[in-house]
Design a protein around this motif. Structure first.
Motif, PDB file in Angstrom:
ATOM      1  N   GLU A  81     -24.148  14.705 -28.631  1.00 36.12           N
ATOM      2  CA  GLU A  81     -25.588  14.930 -28.524  1.00 36.12           C
ATOM      3  C   GLU A  81     -25.970  15.524 -27.170  1.00 36.12           C
ATOM      4  N   VAL A  82     -25.500  14.908 -26.071  1.00 35.78           N
ATOM      5  CA  VAL A  82     -25.893  15.402 -24.737  1.00 35.78           C
ATOM      6  C   VAL A  82     -24.721  15.789 -23.853  1.00 35.78           C
ATOM      7  N   GLY A  83     -23.494  15.358 -24.205  1.00 36.26           N
ATOM      8  CA  GLY A  83     -22.318  15.810 -23.450  1.00 36.26           C
ATOM      9  C   GLY A  83     -21.915  14.944 -22.289  1.00 36.26           C
ATOM     10  N   ASP A  84     -22.839  14.183 -21.705  1.00 39.81           N
ATOM     11  CA  ASP A  84     -22.485  13.350 -20.550  1.00 39.81           C
ATOM     12  C   ASP A  84     -23.099  11.964 -20.745  1.00 39.81           C
ATOM     13  N   MET A 112     -22.859  21.164 -21.305  1.00 37.18           N
ATOM     14  CA  MET A 112     -23.792  20.473 -22.202  1.00 37.18           C
ATOM     15  C   MET A 112     -25.037  20.005 -21.450  1.00 37.18           C
ATOM     16  N   ILE A 113     -24.816  19.477 -20.242  1.00 38.86           N
ATOM     17  CA  ILE A 113     -25.929  18.965 -19.440  1.00 38.86           C
ATOM     18  C   ILE A 113     -26.890  20.097 -19.065  1.00 38.86           C
ATOM     19  N   VAL A 114     -26.340  21.224 -18.640  1.00 40.77           N
ATOM     20  CA  VAL A 114     -27.183  22.364 -18.230  1.00 40.77           C
ATOM     21  C   VAL A 114     -27.961  22.892 -19.437  1.00 40.77           C
ATOM     22  N   ALA A 140     -15.859   9.214 -23.380  1.00 38.39           N
ATOM     23  CA  ALA A 140     -15.617   9.548 -24.792  1.00 38.39           C
ATOM     24  C   ALA A 140     -14.137   9.827 -25.040  1.00 38.39           C
ATOM     25  N   THR A 141     -13.491  10.557 -24.118  1.00 39.72           N
ATOM     26  CA  THR A 141     -12.068  10.888 -24.277  1.00 39.72           C
ATOM     27  C   THR A 141     -11.224   9.619 -24.269  1.00 39.72           C
ATOM     28  N   ILE A 142     -11.511   8.715 -23.330  1.00 36.73           N
ATOM     29  CA  ILE A 142     -10.741   7.469 -23.225  1.00 36.73           C
ATOM     30  C   ILE A 142     -10.932   6.631 -24.488  1.00 36.73           C
ATOM     31  N   MET A 143     -12.181   6.525 -24.951  1.00 39.09           N
ATOM     32  CA  MET A 143     -12.459   5.705 -26.139  1.00 39.09           C
ATOM     33  C   MET A 143     -11.734   6.258 -27.374  1.00 39.09           C
ATOM     34  N   LYS A 144     -11.661   7.601 -27.482  1.00 40.45           N
ATOM     35  CA  LYS A 144     -10.963   8.206 -28.620  1.00 40.45           C
ATOM     36  C   LYS A 144      -9.469   7.885 -28.565  1.00 40.45           C
ATOM     37  N   ARG A 176     -12.445  19.414 -19.756  1.00 37.92           N
ATOM     38  CA  ARG A 176     -13.347  18.386 -20.291  1.00 37.92           C
ATOM     39  C   ARG A 176     -14.558  18.192 -19.380  1.00 37.92           C
ATOM     40  N   SER A 177     -14.317  18.254 -18.063  1.00 32.25           N
ATOM     41  CA  SER A 177     -15.406  18.095 -17.090  1.00 32.25           C
ATOM     42  C   SER A 177     -16.410  19.231 -17.217  1.00 32.25           C
TER      43      SER A 177
END
Length: 563
Positions: free
Chosen positions: A92-95, A397-399, A66-70, A390-391
């Motif tokens: 929505e889900v973060g990963d 988000m996943i948790v 997402a960061t690269i695409m932005k 960012r990581s």
């Protein structure tokens, strides 16, 4: 003859660029494939990072899709759809942002030969939607629930999910250390929806293992005046007063005018100003608070006044930090110091000011509501700490998602291979062209394990053949086998705790299919020249003003229309 003399009908403005038909669709697919190639190598634990240098001179190193695409600043209208799905997956889900872009690109790549052969896009779209529906149902069927486990077991399972997410990041070397920190932080905020209750503070210096979690609030020491060093820097069970007012002498407004009949009256006006500020400070002290925080400035007079009375104060605290302190300590932000009652004061077990690297932090721990946490990140370069933040966002988000939708699936390409096998098997029961389209969809899903192997430097063909053979076993024992990144073979990824929440895969397949169908459904692009000419005129007028022409500079530039 009459037909030949028909006048030409002009519908669109002169200069409008229109392209349509099959070449237009192929061009859109090629543009999307080019975008996918830029993020392809970032997938998985052995994925590479991208260094992006923007026009302002900022440098970003990241392997987050997402960061690269932005940051790529894509202008192609069809390729922008991929940016949109990467952002939607992230929020929505973060990963799974790289996964979703990769899948969408691969679906389009598989559709391209059919389009070139003259297949109508609508037939492809229909089959892709059917395949997506079947795939999502299969994921739900294969998912394993973590509900009904004890607290310790659940915590352990969530750590495995966080570790799987972090393994593909820059901080993958310390994934166990950070996974446990992330799970503790998410557990601390409970079922709260507000992600901003988990603060991440970055302090350059030290190494990653110097990072720590505060089960409460921590923020950087704010700007302070003389007298601050005389204030106590630690309290047990203090009362905390949160304000949104200035505690300093107010200067008069511009052009303020006071008319005096007697010079002695001047002193009473000066005294009145001092009395106002002392009255405010006195009310703060009488409230019984030992810590006073304000979003606005606390001046030098107030700082010294509080220091003389063993009270700690901090002004210009950011809105976000003040709200987190309020949520953690149970206090309420006040806009007046009148009638301060005990109910609006916050409390915590321990407050201390602590040195972290070159910075000093105010730390509130043992808060009664307990619904907030702060991760203080340490590390070498600024870009490294930014990427670590960012990581951690992805892992948090996943948790959270795993905690709510408590079902997980095997990672490492295992679930993708199993769905691919299932769809191929299903396709054989369908008569007609749809069988080919669903087969191509199934083949596209193999891109995940294939790319994992390519990025790790293994022979993808060899590994995929082993996986196909394992997943084809009639007993179904190979359903959880995926790529073993360490050895270049295959392994039961579920048994090796390579897990991801089922919601990540469901969302990725849904979004990727929708994006592919959207691109396939476009058969004409109309580019309106109006916006370009408007920009040109704006630039010309700005240039005219720059040359000293001012508003009267109305000269006609070359190629400009007469007015």
């Amino acid at each position: 003859m009459a037909a030949m003399m028909q006048p030409q009908i002009i519908l669109l403005k002169e200069g409008t660029d229109t392209s349509q038909g099959k070449p237009q669709l192929i061009s859109n697919i090629n543009a999307c494939t080019a975008v996918v190639d830029s993020v392809r190598t970032t997938l998985g634990p052995r994925g590479m990072d991208k260094l992006i240098h923007d026009d302002k001179g900022n440098t970003t190193i990241s392997n987050d899709g997402a960061t690269i695409m932005k940051l790529l600043d894509i202008v192609h209208p069809a390729a922008k759809i991929l940016v949109a799905i990467a952002n939607s997956q992230d929020s929505e889900v973060g990963d799974g942002t790289t996964t979703v872009v990769l899948l969408a690109g691969e679906f389009l790549k598989e559709a391209k030969p059919f389009i070139e052969d003259g297949v109508h896009p609508r037939n492809l779209i229909r089959s892709y939607r059917i395949a997506s529906y079947l795939a999502i149902n299969k994921i739900k069927e294969l998912a394993v629930s973590i509900e009904g486990r004890s607290f310790e077991e659940k915590k352990d399972l969530l750590q495995k999910c966080a570790a799987t997410t972090l393994s593909s990041k820059l901080i993958g070397g310390e994934k166990e250390f950070f996974a446990s920190m992330v799970v503790d932080a998410v557990m601390a905020i409970g079922q709260g929806d507000r992600l901003n209750l988990i603060g991440v503070k970055k302090v350059p210096g030290g190494n990653m293992r110097d990072s720590f979690l505060v089960k409460g609030v921590a923020f950087k020491k704010t700007f302070s005046y003389a007298g601050f060093e005389q204030q106590p820097k630690a309290f047990s069970d203090p009362k905390i007063l949160l304000l949104n007012i200035e505690l300093e002498l107010k200067s008069e407004k511009e052009n303020a005018e006071i008319r005096l009949t007697d010079p002695l009256q001047y002193q009473s006006i000066v005294d009145a100003e001092w009395n106002i500020i002392y009255d405010k400070l006195d009310k703060c002290v009488k409230s019984g608070a030992k810590i006073v925080l304000s979003r606005l400035a606390i001046g030098d007079l107030a700082t010294q006044y509080f220091a003389d009375r063993d009270i700690f104060c901090a002004g210009r605290v950011t809105e976000e930090d003040l709200q987190r302190v309020a949520a953690a300590t149970g206090g309420t932000v006040q806009t007046s110091v009148n009638n301060i009652i005990d109910e609006v004061l916050g409390s915590c077990e321990l407050f201390e000011e602590k040195q972290v690297g070159n910075e000093r932090f105010n730390i509130f721990s043992g808060c009664p509501s307990g619904q907030t946490a702060t991760i203080v990140l340490r590390g070498g370069a600024d870009q490294f700490i930014e990427e670590a933040e960012r990581s951690l966002h992805d892992a948090i988000m996943i948790v959270r998602r795993a905690l709510r939708n408590s079902t997980v699936v095997a990672g490492g390409g295992a679930i993708d291979m199993e769905i691919s096998r299932y769809l191929r098997q299903h396709a054989r029961t369908i008569a007609g062209k749809s069988q080919l389209f669903i087969n191509s969809y199934a083949k596209a899903l193999e891109i995940i394990p294939r790319q994992l192997c390519d990025n790790a430097g293994f022979d993808a063909t060899d590994v995929l053949n082993k996986l196909r053979q394992k997943h084809a076993l009639p007993s179904g024992e190979g359903a959880r086998y995926g790529v073993d990144i360490n050895t270049g073979g295959i392994t039961d990824t579920f048994a090796n705790f390579v897990w991801e929440p089922a919601v990540v895969k469901i969302n990725a397949i849904n979004a990727a299919t929708e994006a592919a169908c959207l691109v396939l459904s476009v058969d004409e692009t109309v580019k309106n020249p109006k916006s370009e000419s408007a920009q040109g005129e704006a630039a010309a007028s700005a240039m005219g003003r720059g040359r000293g022409g001012g508003p009267a500079f109305r000269g006609r530039g070359r190629g400009m229309r007469r007015r």
